[in-house]
Structure formats: structure tokens, C-alpha cells
Motif scaffolding. Structure first.
Motif, mmCIF file in Angstrom:
data_model
loop_
_atom_site.group_PDB
_atom_site.id
_atom_site.type_symbol
_atom_site.label_atom_id
_atom_site.label_comp_id
_atom_site.label_asym_id
_atom_site.label_seq_id
_atom_site.Cartn_x
_atom_site.Cartn_y
_atom_site.Cartn_z
ATOM 1 N N GLN A 228 149.705 56.511 -4.035
ATOM 2 C CA GLN A 228 151.159 56.554 -4.154
ATOM 3 C C GLN A 228 151.535 57.721 -5.059
ATOM 4 O O GLN A 228 151.190 57.750 -6.239
ATOM 5 N N ARG B 160 154.695 59.663 -6.763
ATOM 6 C CA ARG B 160 156.026 59.192 -7.125
ATOM 7 C C ARG B 160 156.651 60.094 -8.183
ATOM 8 O O ARG B 160 155.997 60.957 -8.778
ATOM 9 N N GLU C 61 160.165 64.894 -1.537
ATOM 10 C CA GLU C 61 160.711 64.850 -0.185
ATOM 11 C C GLU C 61 160.013 65.860 0.712
ATOM 12 O O GLU C 61 159.783 65.604 1.905
ATOM 13 N N ALA D 116 156.767 64.436 1.986
ATOM 14 C CA ALA D 116 156.968 63.517 3.113
ATOM 15 C C ALA D 116 157.304 64.279 4.392
ATOM 16 O O ALA D 116 156.803 63.955 5.478
ATOM 17 N N LEU E 53 149.912 60.996 5.900
ATOM 18 C CA LEU E 53 151.092 60.290 5.420
ATOM 19 C C LEU E 53 151.088 58.866 5.958
ATOM 20 O O LEU E 53 151.003 58.641 7.166
ATOM 21 N N TYR F 227 156.903 56.249 3.174
ATOM 22 C CA TYR F 227 157.719 56.840 2.122
ATOM 23 C C TYR F 227 158.909 55.934 1.823
ATOM 24 O O TYR F 227 159.341 55.122 2.654
ATOM 25 N N LEU G 225 162.366 57.094 -0.316
ATOM 26 C CA LEU G 225 162.930 58.197 -1.103
ATOM 27 C C LEU G 225 164.292 57.888 -1.712
ATOM 28 O O LEU G 225 164.822 58.714 -2.455
ATOM 29 N N VAL H 215 155.952 58.510 -2.033
ATOM 30 C CA VAL H 215 155.327 58.650 -0.721
ATOM 31 C C VAL H 215 153.944 58.024 -0.813
ATOM 32 O O VAL H 215 153.328 57.974 -1.882
#
Length: 325
Positions: free
Chosen positions: A44, A46, A63, A66, A87, A90, A92, A99
Motif C-alpha cells: 500500500q 499512501r 494519482e 494509479a 496495480l 486505489y 484517492l 494505491v
């Protein structure tokens, strides 16, 4: 570790909740999670509340991670390469957005500097240039290939951190430092290109194989294993595919389906649409109002107005005749 619910969107755009267990934090920006049901590991990434408060650009980087991950999934589909993290999902719009990525493999290459065997040196080069080739086929330039973003597990590399990646052909920004960032990228001139990643990958390979640091272009004459990359630091570098050919490696894109996954494409489009809506700051301008000026119409002339000039002329003639008589 106590299980906790984790709600997020999958790359397909579905909202799901997983039960996870979090390992103790060693990095405020990353933590490792274990899925309670499957036992699988995920990462993760973040933006903690405290960090995001003073560094707003961190949200943009997350962002971007992602967005680039969704682009890779759309292009690479089920034949996803081991060289790139996948991936998983996510979220956001949270106070602490994040993500989710597939678990990292191996260790940072800094731990292997100067310690690889000949066969491992060759495998390292082939795997890293495979990653660059795959990114270039997806029109992505990583822009941050350095010893901190390249991992090695003894067989293949994993190229992490797509937060600074951009699309090939976009305007270069000043990014990175010598020796790992290409000179053009450090200067912020021209357009982002795969050549930027080739320079960076070559520098990582040189550092890992030889164990030596350099300030600028390295001298490869004393390293026979590095001859296939001798010109990646030149003004006219080869393509990643050409380097792979010198290493006698096939093009990895031959085995990756080219047709898009429509569901993933829909998920990526939905993500891009939500991102644009979130960034919309200016209202649409009001429609232009066309002012119509009323043109006065000509009024019809009265009957006597038409004969008045002729009557005046006749009167003048009479007066003159009387005077000269």
C-alpha cells in the motif's frame, strides 16, 4: 496484527472491501499488507495526512502512480511482466489516499553492487532493458530509474515507483540528479523519450556490476560484460529493442497480447474522467450574448413633402422675373 477492512476500487472500477493485516510501519509512505483470506502480500503506497498537509504535490504523484498502473494493465492484460509491479486497486478521495500494488520482489540493487557473477550481470541487463522496452511500447517514460527503484531477486529485476512517470513526447521537466538522470532530463529541455530511461538503466547497471560511482558518463572499456550498452550514453543512443538484440534476448512484446481488455479500458477511462473532474477548477464561461441593434426603418414621406422643392423653385423664378421686368 489485528485484521482491518480496506475498501477501494479495483482497476476495473468495482468497489470492494478486503480484510487485511498490516505489518509494522517502517516507511510512512508505504506499508505491507497481508490478505486475511488468501494470505497474499500486497503493498500500500499512501500519503499520510501530516505529510500531505505541507506537501500537496504528493497527491499528484500518487494519482499518477494509479494512472500509469491502469495504463499498463490495459496494454499488457494477463501476460503481465515480472519486471513491473501490478496495480491492484486505489482509493484517492480519502483523507489519506492510497494505491495498492502487487508485492515487491527481491531487494534494492544497491545491496548487490560489485557482487554479481558474470551470468547474473547478463541477466540483470537483459531484465532491466526488458522493463524499459515494455514501458516504451506502452508510450511510458519512467524518469526515475535509479538504485532506489530497481530491485533484484537473483533472476529478474523489478522496476518500482511509477509516480514520476510520464507519456513519451510530453514536455520534459527538470527531474533527477546526476549520474542517474539523463543530461536532457536534468536540464528540462525537449520532450520525454525512452532515451532518458536508457541512460538511467545503463547507469544503474554500471553501478551494480562494477560497484563504482561516477559523476558523468562512465568508461566501459574495462568491463567486457557491459559492451552491449556502450552507446546508451551517447548523443544517439540505441533503442531498448536494439540493446536486447545485442544481449540475444527476444522482444518481450511478442508474447504480450496487443488487443485491449475492454473492461480494464472502461475502468481506466472512468479513472481519468474522475481525475479530470476533480481537477476542474474553472467554471465554464457564460455563453456569449449577441446584442442585436435595431435599425430604424425609413418612414414614408408625406405627399406634399415630395412637391415642396419644386414649388420653391417656381416661386424663385417668379420673383426674378418681376425684378428684371
Amino acid at each position: 496484527m489485528e485484521p482491518e477492512p480496506l475498501t477501494f476500487f479495483t482497476p476495473d472500477g468495482d468497489r470492494v472491501t478486503w480484510e487485511v493485516e498490516a505489518e509494522p510501519d517502517h516507511d510512512p509512505f508505504e506499508r505491507r499488507l497481508t490478505l486475511v483470506v488468501q494470505g497474499a502480500k500486497i503493498v500500500q503506497r499512501r500519503v499520510p495526512r501530516a505529510e500531505g498537509r505541507d506537501r500537496d504535490h504528493l497527491y499528484e504523484l500518487l494519482e499518477n502512480e494509479a494512472r500509469m498502473g491502469a495504463r499498463l494493465l490495459t496494454r499488457l492484460r494477463r501476460a503481465y511482466p515480472v519486471e513491473l509491479p501490478r496495480l491492484m486497486g486505489y482509493s484517492l478521495d480519502e483523507e489519506e489516499p492510497f494505491v495498492l500494488l502487487s508485492d515487491y520482489r527481491g531487494e534494492p540493487v544497491t545491496r548487490f553492487a560489485g557482487a554479481l557473477l558474470i551470468a547474473e550481470q547478463r541477466a540483470l541487463q537483459a531484465s532491466l532493458f526488458r522493463a524499459v522496452r515494455i514501458l516504451s511500447a506502452c508510450d511510458i517514460v519512467h524518469r526515475r530509474i535509479d538504485p532506489g527503484t530497481v530491485r533484484w531477486d537473483g533472476t529478474a529485476v523489478q522496476l518500482t515507483d511509477l509516480s514520476h512517470a510520464t507519456l513519451a513526447g510530453s514536455r520534459r521537466l527538470r527531474l533527477g540528479e546526476a549520474p542517474y538522470a539523463a543530461p536532457e532530463q536534468r536540464a528540462g529541455t525537449g520532450r520525454a523519450a525512452t532515451a532518458d530511461d536508457l541512460w538511467s538503466a545503463g547507469m544503474v547497471i554500471y553501478r551494480t556490476v562494477t560497484g563504482r560511482e561516477v559523476a558523468d558518463r562512465p568508461d566501459l572499456s574495462a568491463a567486457p560484460a557491459l559492451q552491449p550498452i556502450h552507446d546508451v550514453f551517447s548523443g544517439q543512443p540505441p533503442s531498448a529493442l536494439e540493446v536486447l538484440d545485442r544481449l540475444r534476448e527476444p522482444d518481450p512484446m511478442r508474447s504480450i497480447p496487443a488487443e485491449p481488455d475492454l473492461r480494464l479500458e472502461e475502468g481506466r477511462v472512468a479513472f481519468d474522467r474522475a481525475h479530470e473532474a476533480k481537477r476542474e477548477t474553472e467554471a465554464e464561461p457564460p455563453p456569449a450574448v449577441t446584442r442585436i441593434e435595431q435599425v430604424p426603418q425609413e418612414q414614408p414621406r408625406k405627399w406634399w413633402a415630395r412637391w415642396l422643392p419644386l414649388a420653391v423653385l417656381a416661386a424663385l423664378v417668379v420673383v426674378v422675373w418681376m425684378v428684371i421686368r
